[in-house]
Enzyme design. Structure first.
Site, PDB file in Angstrom:
ATOM      1  N   LYS A  39     -22.903   7.323 -24.346  1.00  0.00           N
ATOM      2  CA  LYS A  39     -22.114   8.214 -25.165  1.00  0.00           C
ATOM      3  C   LYS A  39     -21.265   7.414 -26.169  1.00  0.00           C
ATOM      4  O   LYS A  39     -20.813   7.945 -27.177  1.00  0.00           O
ATOM      5  CB  LYS A  39     -21.149   9.012 -24.270  1.00  0.00           C
ATOM      6  N   GLY A  40     -21.057   6.149 -25.856  1.00  0.00           N
ATOM      7  CA  GLY A  40     -20.087   5.342 -26.595  1.00  0.00           C
ATOM      8  C   GLY A  40     -20.293   5.283 -28.086  1.00  0.00           C
ATOM      9  O   GLY A  40     -19.329   5.264 -28.860  1.00  0.00           O
ATOM     10  N   GLU A  95     -25.317   0.859 -31.620  1.00  0.00           N
ATOM     11  CA  GLU A  95     -24.533   0.597 -30.404  1.00  0.00           C
ATOM     12  C   GLU A  95     -23.044   0.524 -30.738  1.00  0.00           C
ATOM     13  O   GLU A  95     -22.672   0.111 -31.838  1.00  0.00           O
ATOM     14  CB  GLU A  95     -24.958  -0.744 -29.788  1.00  0.00           C
ATOM     15  N   ASP A  96     -22.214   0.895 -29.770  1.00  0.00           N
ATOM     16  CA  ASP A  96     -20.770   0.817 -29.967  1.00  0.00           C
ATOM     17  C   ASP A  96     -20.275  -0.624 -29.928  1.00  0.00           C
ATOM     18  O   ASP A  96     -19.581  -1.097 -30.810  1.00  0.00           O
ATOM     19  CB  ASP A  96     -20.027   1.657 -28.912  1.00  0.00           C
ATOM     20  N   ASP A  99     -21.435  -6.714 -25.654  1.00  0.00           N
ATOM     21  CA  ASP A  99     -20.568  -7.530 -24.804  1.00  0.00           C
ATOM     22  C   ASP A  99     -21.424  -8.686 -24.254  1.00  0.00           C
ATOM     23  O   ASP A  99     -21.652  -9.672 -24.942  1.00  0.00           O
ATOM     24  CB  ASP A  99     -20.014  -6.596 -23.718  1.00  0.00           C
ATOM     25  N   LYS A 127     -18.385  -8.822 -28.949  1.00  0.00           N
ATOM     26  CA  LYS A 127     -17.524  -9.830 -28.304  1.00  0.00           C
ATOM     27  C   LYS A 127     -18.391 -11.060 -28.061  1.00  0.00           C
ATOM     28  O   LYS A 127     -18.939 -11.233 -26.971  1.00  0.00           O
ATOM     29  CB  LYS A 127     -17.024  -9.306 -26.949  1.00  0.00           C
ATOM     30  N   PHE A 148     -10.703  -5.644 -23.189  1.00  0.00           N
ATOM     31  CA  PHE A 148     -11.356  -4.372 -22.912  1.00  0.00           C
ATOM     32  C   PHE A 148     -10.736  -3.315 -23.829  1.00  0.00           C
ATOM     33  O   PHE A 148      -9.527  -3.101 -23.817  1.00  0.00           O
ATOM     34  CB  PHE A 148     -11.196  -3.968 -21.444  1.00  0.00           C
ATOM     35  N   VAL A 149     -11.568  -2.670 -24.622  1.00  0.00           N
ATOM     36  CA  VAL A 149     -11.060  -1.727 -25.616  1.00  0.00           C
ATOM     37  C   VAL A 149     -11.590  -0.315 -25.368  1.00  0.00           C
ATOM     38  O   VAL A 149     -12.676  -0.136 -24.794  1.00  0.00           O
ATOM     39  CB  VAL A 149     -11.409  -2.183 -27.053  1.00  0.00           C
ATOM     40  N   ASP A 155     -14.884   4.363 -23.738  1.00  0.00           N
ATOM     41  CA  ASP A 155     -14.124   4.995 -22.658  1.00  0.00           C
ATOM     42  C   ASP A 155     -13.643   3.999 -21.615  1.00  0.00           C
ATOM     43  O   ASP A 155     -14.148   2.879 -21.508  1.00  0.00           O
ATOM     44  CB  ASP A 155     -14.999   6.028 -21.947  1.00  0.00           C
ATOM     45  N   ARG A 161     -12.235   8.511 -25.171  1.00  0.00           N
ATOM     46  CA  ARG A 161     -13.273   8.444 -26.209  1.00  0.00           C
ATOM     47  C   ARG A 161     -12.808   9.025 -27.544  1.00  0.00           C
ATOM     48  O   ARG A 161     -13.217   8.564 -28.598  1.00  0.00           O
ATOM     49  CB  ARG A 161     -14.524   9.199 -25.757  1.00  0.00           C
TER      50      ARG A 161
HETATM   51  P1  5GP Z   1     -23.205  -5.353 -22.293  1.00  0.00           P
HETATM   52  O1  5GP Z   1     -24.466  -4.946 -21.617  1.00  0.00           O
HETATM   53  O2  5GP Z   1     -23.387  -5.907 -23.671  1.00  0.00           O
HETATM   54  O3  5GP Z   1     -22.388  -6.275 -21.427  1.00  0.00           O
HETATM   55  O4  5GP Z   1     -22.275  -4.078 -22.381  1.00  0.00           O
HETATM   56  C1  5GP Z   1     -22.527  -3.094 -23.259  1.00  0.00           C
HETATM   57  C2  5GP Z   1     -21.866  -1.823 -22.822  1.00  0.00           C
HETATM   58  O5  5GP Z   1     -20.737  -2.054 -21.974  1.00  0.00           O
HETATM   59  C3  5GP Z   1     -21.327  -1.112 -24.031  1.00  0.00           C
HETATM   60  O6  5GP Z   1     -22.310  -0.276 -24.588  1.00  0.00           O
HETATM   61  C4  5GP Z   1     -20.147  -0.393 -23.458  1.00  0.00           C
HETATM   62  O7  5GP Z   1     -20.596   0.828 -22.919  1.00  0.00           O
HETATM   63  C5  5GP Z   1     -19.654  -1.268 -22.342  1.00  0.00           C
HETATM   64  N1  5GP Z   1     -18.553  -2.140 -22.801  1.00  0.00           N
HETATM   65  C6  5GP Z   1     -18.582  -3.451 -23.049  1.00  0.00           C
HETATM   66  N2  5GP Z   1     -17.379  -3.890 -23.466  1.00  0.00           N
HETATM   67  C7  5GP Z   1     -16.566  -2.811 -23.479  1.00  0.00           C
HETATM   68  C8  5GP Z   1     -15.185  -2.596 -23.829  1.00  0.00           C
HETATM   69  O8  5GP Z   1     -14.423  -3.495 -24.225  1.00  0.00           O
HETATM   70  N3  5GP Z   1     -14.741  -1.322 -23.703  1.00  0.00           N
HETATM   71  C9  5GP Z   1     -15.502  -0.294 -23.270  1.00  0.00           C
HETATM   72  N4  5GP Z   1     -14.933   0.909 -23.197  1.00  0.00           N
HETATM   73  N5  5GP Z   1     -16.805  -0.447 -22.941  1.00  0.00           N
HETATM   74  C10 5GP Z   1     -17.327  -1.696 -23.045  1.00  0.00           C
END
Ligand code: 5GP
Length: 176
Positions: A39-40, A95-96, A99, A127, A148-149, A155, A161
């Site tokens: 949903k992000g 993508e939002d 990470d 990040k 963490f944002v 969310d 959100r």
């Molecule tokens: P990754 O697989 O790249 O570690 O994580 C991606 C997903 O983790 C993002 O689509 C998001 O849903 C969540 N995520 C990663 N960092 C953050 C953050 O700082 N805040 C929030 N709310 N979600 C995050």
């Protein structure tokens, strides 16, 4: 608690407008399908696609990670599938935040399995210091430090959100 505003609304508007013009310049000769990763990315996706210079097809996908802390490539479950046939199309995954990159790597693999002609990734936030896999991100809005944002689609336990800007969030037990 919401500790600090990290990105204000005006900055988001400017960053998305800039992304939209860069992505628009890439659409020449393409048959584009824009995929929102729910949903992000939903708030970002709407703002971005409204600003594109050409008509595009939009679709939505939702995945969930099995066991967040130990997630690795191949661990996402498909919660909501695409409804559009993307074979032979030029796909832009929206993508939002990127990470570790693990989620995105799985989404990219899932999309490639549907035989598109090309796949590109548009991310609002990244990040880079947290990256575990060298995942392809073609267009990035802003790089942020390892905090963490929440807000603008992001969310914490499904909350925050609809905040119109991005905030650093610290869970109550960890406020120091
Ligand atoms: P990754 O697989 O790249 O570690 O994580 C991606 C997903 O983790 C993002 O689509 C998001 O849903 C969540 N995520 C990663 N960092 C953050 C953050 O700082 N805040 C929030 N709310 N979600 C995050």
């Amino acid at each position: 608690m919401l500790r600090e505003k990290v990105i204000d609304g005006e900055t988001l508007t400017r960053v998305i407008a800039d992304l939209a013009s860069r992505v628009s310049a890439d659409l020449e000769g393409k048959d584009p399908v824009f995929i929102c990763v729910l949903k992000g990315a939903s708030y970002f996706f709407t703002h971005l696609t409204l600003r594109l210079a050409a008509p595009v097809v939009v679709d939505f996908i939702q995945v969930s990670s099995y066991g967040a802390s130990t997630s690795s490539s191949g661990t996402v479950a498909l919660v909501k599938d695409l409804t559009v046939d993307i074979s032979g199309k030029d796909v832009y995954i929206v993508e939002d935040i990127v990470d570790t990159g693990l989620t995105l790597a799985d989404v990219i693999a899932l999309v490639w399995a549907r035989h598109p002609r090309s796949v590109k990734v548009v991310g609002l936030l990244s990040k880079p210091s947290r990256r575990k896999v060298d995942v392809q991100v073609d267009f990035i809005g802003l790089e942020i430090p390892d905090r963490f944002v929440v807000g603008f689609g992001l969310d914490f336990a499904e909350r925050f959100r609809n905040l119109p800007e991005i905030w650093e969030y610290v869970p109550e037990g960890e406020v120091g």
